[in-house]
Design a protein around this motif. Sequence first.
Motif, PDB file in Angstrom:
ATOM      1  N   ILE A   1      83.888   2.585 -86.219  1.00  0.00           N
ATOM      2  CA  ILE A   1      84.353   2.716 -87.608  1.00  0.00           C
ATOM      3  C   ILE A   1      83.720   3.942 -88.262  1.00  0.00           C
ATOM      4  O   ILE A   1      84.416   4.744 -88.903  1.00  0.00           O
ATOM      5  CB  ILE A   1      84.047   1.436 -88.407  1.00  0.00           C
ATOM      6  N   TYR A   2      82.417   4.114 -88.078  1.00  0.00           N
ATOM      7  CA  TYR A   2      81.745   5.282 -88.653  1.00  0.00           C
ATOM      8  C   TYR A   2      82.287   6.583 -88.054  1.00  0.00           C
ATOM      9  O   TYR A   2      82.483   7.565 -88.768  1.00  0.00           O
ATOM     10  CB  TYR A   2      80.236   5.215 -88.430  1.00  0.00           C
ATOM     11  N   LEU A   3      82.533   6.587 -86.746  1.00  0.00           N
ATOM     12  CA  LEU A   3      83.077   7.788 -86.112  1.00  0.00           C
ATOM     13  C   LEU A   3      84.468   8.095 -86.662  1.00  0.00           C
ATOM     14  O   LEU A   3      84.805   9.259 -86.916  1.00  0.00           O
ATOM     15  CB  LEU A   3      83.122   7.621 -84.591  1.00  0.00           C
ATOM     16  N   GLY A   4      85.273   7.055 -86.887  1.00  0.00           N
ATOM     17  CA  GLY A   4      86.590   7.247 -87.492  1.00  0.00           C
ATOM     18  C   GLY A   4      86.493   7.854 -88.875  1.00  0.00           C
ATOM     19  O   GLY A   4      87.273   8.737 -89.242  1.00  0.00           O
ATOM     20  N   LEU A   5      85.516   7.402 -89.646  1.00  0.00           N
ATOM     21  CA  LEU A   5      85.313   7.967 -90.985  1.00  0.00           C
ATOM     22  C   LEU A   5      84.827   9.412 -90.906  1.00  0.00           C
ATOM     23  O   LEU A   5      85.230  10.255 -91.718  1.00  0.00           O
ATOM     24  CB  LEU A   5      84.335   7.105 -91.779  1.00  0.00           C
ATOM     25  N   MET A   6      83.974   9.697 -89.916  1.00  0.00           N
ATOM     26  CA  MET A   6      83.495  11.070 -89.749  1.00  0.00           C
ATOM     27  C   MET A   6      84.653  12.008 -89.387  1.00  0.00           C
ATOM     28  O   MET A   6      84.740  13.128 -89.900  1.00  0.00           O
ATOM     29  CB  MET A   6      82.396  11.115 -88.688  1.00  0.00           C
ATOM     30  N   VAL A   7      85.545  11.533 -88.515  1.00  0.00           N
ATOM     31  CA  VAL A   7      86.724  12.339 -88.143  1.00  0.00           C
ATOM     32  C   VAL A   7      87.609  12.557 -89.370  1.00  0.00           C
ATOM     33  O   VAL A   7      88.108  13.659 -89.603  1.00  0.00           O
ATOM     34  CB  VAL A   7      87.505  11.657 -86.997  1.00  0.00           C
ATOM     35  N   LEU A   8      87.789  11.513 -90.163  1.00  0.00           N
ATOM     36  CA  LEU A   8      88.617  11.624 -91.365  1.00  0.00           C
ATOM     37  C   LEU A   8      88.027  12.630 -92.354  1.00  0.00           C
ATOM     38  O   LEU A   8      88.759  13.426 -92.962  1.00  0.00           O
ATOM     39  CB  LEU A   8      88.771  10.253 -92.026  1.00  0.00           C
ATOM     40  N   ILE A   9      86.720  12.625 -92.505  1.00  0.00           N
ATOM     41  CA  ILE A   9      86.062  13.582 -93.407  1.00  0.00           C
ATOM     42  C   ILE A   9      86.147  14.998 -92.841  1.00  0.00           C
ATOM     43  O   ILE A   9      86.323  15.973 -93.579  1.00  0.00           O
ATOM     44  CB  ILE A   9      84.590  13.174 -93.650  1.00  0.00           C
ATOM     45  N   ALA A  10      86.058  15.134 -91.526  1.00  0.00           N
ATOM     46  CA  ALA A  10      86.089  16.457 -90.896  1.00  0.00           C
ATOM     47  C   ALA A  10      87.483  17.086 -90.930  1.00  0.00           C
ATOM     48  O   ALA A  10      87.605  18.315 -90.872  1.00  0.00           O
ATOM     49  CB  ALA A  10      85.610  16.358 -89.452  1.00  0.00           C
ATOM     50  N   THR A  11      88.517  16.279 -91.051  1.00  0.00           N
ATOM     51  CA  THR A  11      89.888  16.798 -90.985  1.00  0.00           C
ATOM     52  C   THR A  11      90.179  17.853 -92.053  1.00  0.00           C
ATOM     53  O   THR A  11      90.649  18.952 -91.719  1.00  0.00           O
ATOM     54  CB  THR A  11      90.893  15.632 -91.052  1.00  0.00           C
ATOM     55  N   PRO A  12      89.918  17.618 -93.345  1.00  0.00           N
ATOM     56  CA  PRO A  12      90.181  18.690 -94.312  1.00  0.00           C
ATOM     57  C   PRO A  12      89.223  19.877 -94.166  1.00  0.00           C
ATOM     58  O   PRO A  12      89.580  21.013 -94.513  1.00  0.00           O
ATOM     59  CB  PRO A  12      90.011  18.010 -95.677  1.00  0.00           C
ATOM     60  N   VAL A  13      88.040  19.630 -93.630  1.00  0.00           N
ATOM     61  CA  VAL A  13      87.101  20.734 -93.397  1.00  0.00           C
ATOM     62  C   VAL A  13      87.686  21.679 -92.343  1.00  0.00           C
ATOM     63  O   VAL A  13      87.644  22.903 -92.502  1.00  0.00           O
ATOM     64  CB  VAL A  13      85.717  20.190 -92.963  1.00  0.00           C
ATOM     65  N   VAL A  14      88.249  21.106 -91.287  1.00  0.00           N
ATOM     66  CA  VAL A  14      88.889  21.913 -90.247  1.00  0.00           C
ATOM     67  C   VAL A  14      90.065  22.683 -90.836  1.00  0.00           C
ATOM     68  O   VAL A  14      90.272  23.864 -90.528  1.00  0.00           O
ATOM     69  CB  VAL A  14      89.353  21.016 -89.074  1.00  0.00           C
ATOM     70  N   ARG A  15      90.816  22.036 -91.718  1.00  0.00           N
ATOM     71  CA  ARG A  15      91.965  22.697 -92.350  1.00  0.00           C
ATOM     72  C   ARG A  15      91.512  23.924 -93.135  1.00  0.00           C
ATOM     73  O   ARG A  15      92.108  25.002 -93.018  1.00  0.00           O
ATOM     74  CB  ARG A  15      92.686  21.730 -93.281  1.00  0.00           C
ATOM     75  N   VAL A  16      90.466  23.779 -93.923  1.00  0.00           N
ATOM     76  CA  VAL A  16      89.978  24.915 -94.717  1.00  0.00           C
ATOM     77  C   VAL A  16      89.453  26.013 -93.798  1.00  0.00           C
ATOM     78  O   VAL A  16      89.702  27.200 -94.026  1.00  0.00           O
ATOM     79  CB  VAL A  16      88.898  24.456 -95.727  1.00  0.00           C
ATOM     80  N   ALA A  17      88.765  25.641 -92.724  1.00  0.00           N
ATOM     81  CA  ALA A  17      88.260  26.641 -91.775  1.00  0.00           C
ATOM     82  C   ALA A  17      89.417  27.406 -91.124  1.00  0.00           C
ATOM     83  O   ALA A  17      89.347  28.635 -90.963  1.00  0.00           O
ATOM     84  CB  ALA A  17      87.399  25.971 -90.715  1.00  0.00           C
ATOM     85  N   LEU A  18      90.483  26.693 -90.758  1.00  0.00           N
ATOM     86  CA  LEU A  18      91.655  27.364 -90.188  1.00  0.00           C
ATOM     87  C   LEU A  18      92.295  28.315 -91.196  1.00  0.00           C
ATOM     88  O   LEU A  18      92.724  29.418 -90.845  1.00  0.00           O
ATOM     89  CB  LEU A  18      92.677  26.328 -89.715  1.00  0.00           C
ATOM     90  N   LEU A  19      92.357  27.884 -92.449  1.00  0.00           N
ATOM     91  CA  LEU A  19      92.921  28.750 -93.487  1.00  0.00           C
ATOM     92  C   LEU A  19      92.077  30.006 -93.687  1.00  0.00           C
ATOM     93  O   LEU A  19      92.624  31.098 -93.864  1.00  0.00           O
ATOM     94  CB  LEU A  19      93.044  27.989 -94.804  1.00  0.00           C
TER      95      LEU A  19
END
Length: 128
Positions: A73-91
């Motif tokens: 569950i914690y890993l799922g939340l970490m992935v969810l939090i990392a998703t918009p961070v990856v988006r901004v990095a790609l941008l």
Amino acid sequence: MEINDVISYSLIIGVVLSILLIVSGVVLLFVHDGAQGLPLKEIASTNSLVNSSTITPYQVVAGVPKLDGLSFIYLGLMVLIATPVVRVALLIGDFIKNKDLLYVILSVVVFINMMIAIFVVPAIILRH
């Protein structure tokens, strides 16, 4: 492949992976009747000793091979939090490639704000 496609796929993959991890964690909680040495009743209690602020990323990763439900569950939340961070990095990368200085600066400011919110603010709150 266009950068917009890459960003779209990264968001979809991040959300789907997060959902799969969280659902797997919930299933494991029921299968093992608890996690981290705590029975399921105690985890679900309003007075639960489970506190996400005391769990480190290392403990989460170490708990996954043990099929610890809370770690999933914690890993799922970490992935969810990392998703918009990856988006901004790609941008940021795309704006650098296109030499769009204004949007590079704005995106870097957003990225720095996200990093402060994820890493610095919780550390300050935990000290007080």
